[in-house]
Scaffold this motif. Structure first.
Motif, PDB file in Angstrom:
ATOM      1  N   SER A  12      10.358 -61.390 -72.464  1.00 19.05           N
ATOM      2  CA  SER A  12      11.569 -61.164 -71.652  1.00 19.05           C
ATOM      3  C   SER A  12      11.696 -61.609 -70.354  1.00 19.05           C
ATOM      4  O   SER A  12      11.070 -61.599 -69.584  1.00 19.05           O
ATOM      5  CB  SER A  12      10.564 -59.582 -70.564  1.00 19.05           C
ATOM      6  N   THR A  13      12.695 -61.395 -70.020  1.00 20.10           N
ATOM      7  CA  THR A  13      13.469 -62.754 -69.304  1.00 20.10           C
ATOM      8  C   THR A  13      13.952 -61.496 -68.633  1.00 20.10           C
ATOM      9  O   THR A  13      14.471 -61.919 -66.917  1.00 20.10           O
ATOM     10  CB  THR A  13      14.863 -62.569 -69.618  1.00 20.10           C
ATOM     11  N   ARG A  14      13.360 -60.389 -68.079  1.00 18.11           N
ATOM     12  CA  ARG A  14      13.923 -59.789 -66.815  1.00 18.11           C
ATOM     13  C   ARG A  14      12.554 -58.282 -66.622  1.00 18.11           C
ATOM     14  O   ARG A  14      12.631 -58.289 -67.554  1.00 18.11           O
ATOM     15  CB  ARG A  14      15.053 -58.144 -66.843  1.00 18.11           C
ATOM     16  N   ARG A  15      12.544 -57.933 -65.916  1.00 22.72           N
ATOM     17  CA  ARG A  15      10.676 -57.295 -65.638  1.00 22.72           C
ATOM     18  C   ARG A  15      11.452 -55.554 -64.779  1.00 22.72           C
ATOM     19  O   ARG A  15      11.802 -56.254 -63.300  1.00 22.72           O
ATOM     20  CB  ARG A  15       9.698 -57.586 -65.272  1.00 22.72           C
ATOM     21  N   VAL A  16      11.191 -54.771 -64.722  1.00 23.63           N
ATOM     22  CA  VAL A  16      10.654 -53.874 -63.936  1.00 23.63           C
ATOM     23  C   VAL A  16      10.505 -55.109 -62.138  1.00 23.63           C
ATOM     24  O   VAL A  16       9.089 -55.231 -62.243  1.00 23.63           O
ATOM     25  CB  VAL A  16      10.868 -52.366 -63.744  1.00 23.63           C
ATOM     26  N   ASP A  17      10.570 -53.983 -61.199  1.00 21.36           N
ATOM     27  CA  ASP A  17       9.890 -54.243 -59.923  1.00 21.36           C
ATOM     28  C   ASP A  17       8.188 -54.455 -60.069  1.00 21.36           C
ATOM     29  O   ASP A  17       7.824 -52.666 -60.718  1.00 21.36           O
ATOM     30  CB  ASP A  17      10.099 -54.210 -58.573  1.00 21.36           C
ATOM     31  N   GLY A  18       7.455 -55.192 -59.395  1.00 20.13           N
ATOM     32  CA  GLY A  18       6.178 -53.875 -59.268  1.00 20.13           C
ATOM     33  C   GLY A  18       5.168 -55.166 -60.295  1.00 20.13           C
ATOM     34  O   GLY A  18       4.009 -54.574 -60.762  1.00 20.13           O
ATOM     35  N   LEU A  19       5.605 -55.091 -61.627  1.00 17.74           N
ATOM     36  CA  LEU A  19       4.971 -55.815 -62.381  1.00 17.74           C
ATOM     37  C   LEU A  19       4.436 -56.905 -62.465  1.00 17.74           C
ATOM     38  O   LEU A  19       4.832 -57.628 -61.981  1.00 17.74           O
ATOM     39  CB  LEU A  19       5.479 -56.153 -64.182  1.00 17.74           C
ATOM     40  N   PRO A  20       2.711 -56.618 -62.422  1.00 17.10           N
ATOM     41  CA  PRO A  20       1.789 -58.515 -62.052  1.00 17.10           C
ATOM     42  C   PRO A  20       2.543 -59.786 -62.925  1.00 17.10           C
ATOM     43  O   PRO A  20       3.105 -59.344 -63.989  1.00 17.10           O
ATOM     44  CB  PRO A  20       0.465 -58.173 -62.028  1.00 17.10           C
ATOM     45  N   PRO A  21       2.106 -60.866 -62.587  1.00 15.37           N
ATOM     46  CA  PRO A  21       2.176 -61.632 -63.912  1.00 15.37           C
ATOM     47  C   PRO A  21       1.140 -61.596 -64.476  1.00 15.37           C
ATOM     48  O   PRO A  21       0.278 -61.119 -64.592  1.00 15.37           O
ATOM     49  CB  PRO A  21       1.769 -62.908 -62.275  1.00 15.37           C
ATOM     50  N   GLY A  22       1.683 -62.182 -65.401  1.00 12.68           N
ATOM     51  CA  GLY A  22       1.110 -61.763 -67.104  1.00 12.68           C
ATOM     52  C   GLY A  22       2.017 -61.803 -68.264  1.00 12.68           C
ATOM     53  O   GLY A  22       3.128 -62.353 -68.480  1.00 12.68           O
TER      54      GLY A  22
END
Length: 83
Positions: A12-22
């Motif tokens: 996943s190259t883009r993630r929603v804000d607030g998603l922690p590292p993982g």
């Protein structure tokens, strides 16, 4: 809890804000053969057997505002006690 085996990685190259590292991992649940995507903060790898928590229990493990995570890898299975 659900036991499963990690079968692959989901990039996943883009993630929603607030998603922690993982990482997002594809897992196959034991006994059913069904697959799902689980969020991993432990560094699990392909072929590893893992324990998964789902729903609000998974999201509420994180501090602060719960991220949109429905399945979380919470442990690694070292050995099966049935054998």
């Amino acid at each position: 809890m659900i036991s499963a085996t990690v079968t692959g990685q989901v990039w996943s190259t883009r993630r929603v804000d607030g998603l922690p590292p993982g990482a997002f991992l594809e897992v196959e649940t034991d006994g059913t053969g069904s697959k799902m995507i689980a969020f991993d903060v432990l560094g699990s790898g392909v072929g590893e057997r893992v324990l998964i928590a789902q729903g609000s229990v998974a999201a509420n493990w994180f501090t602060g505002t719960p991220p949109p995570v429905d399945a979380l890898i919470i442990g690694s299975i070292d050995a099966d006690s049935s054998g």
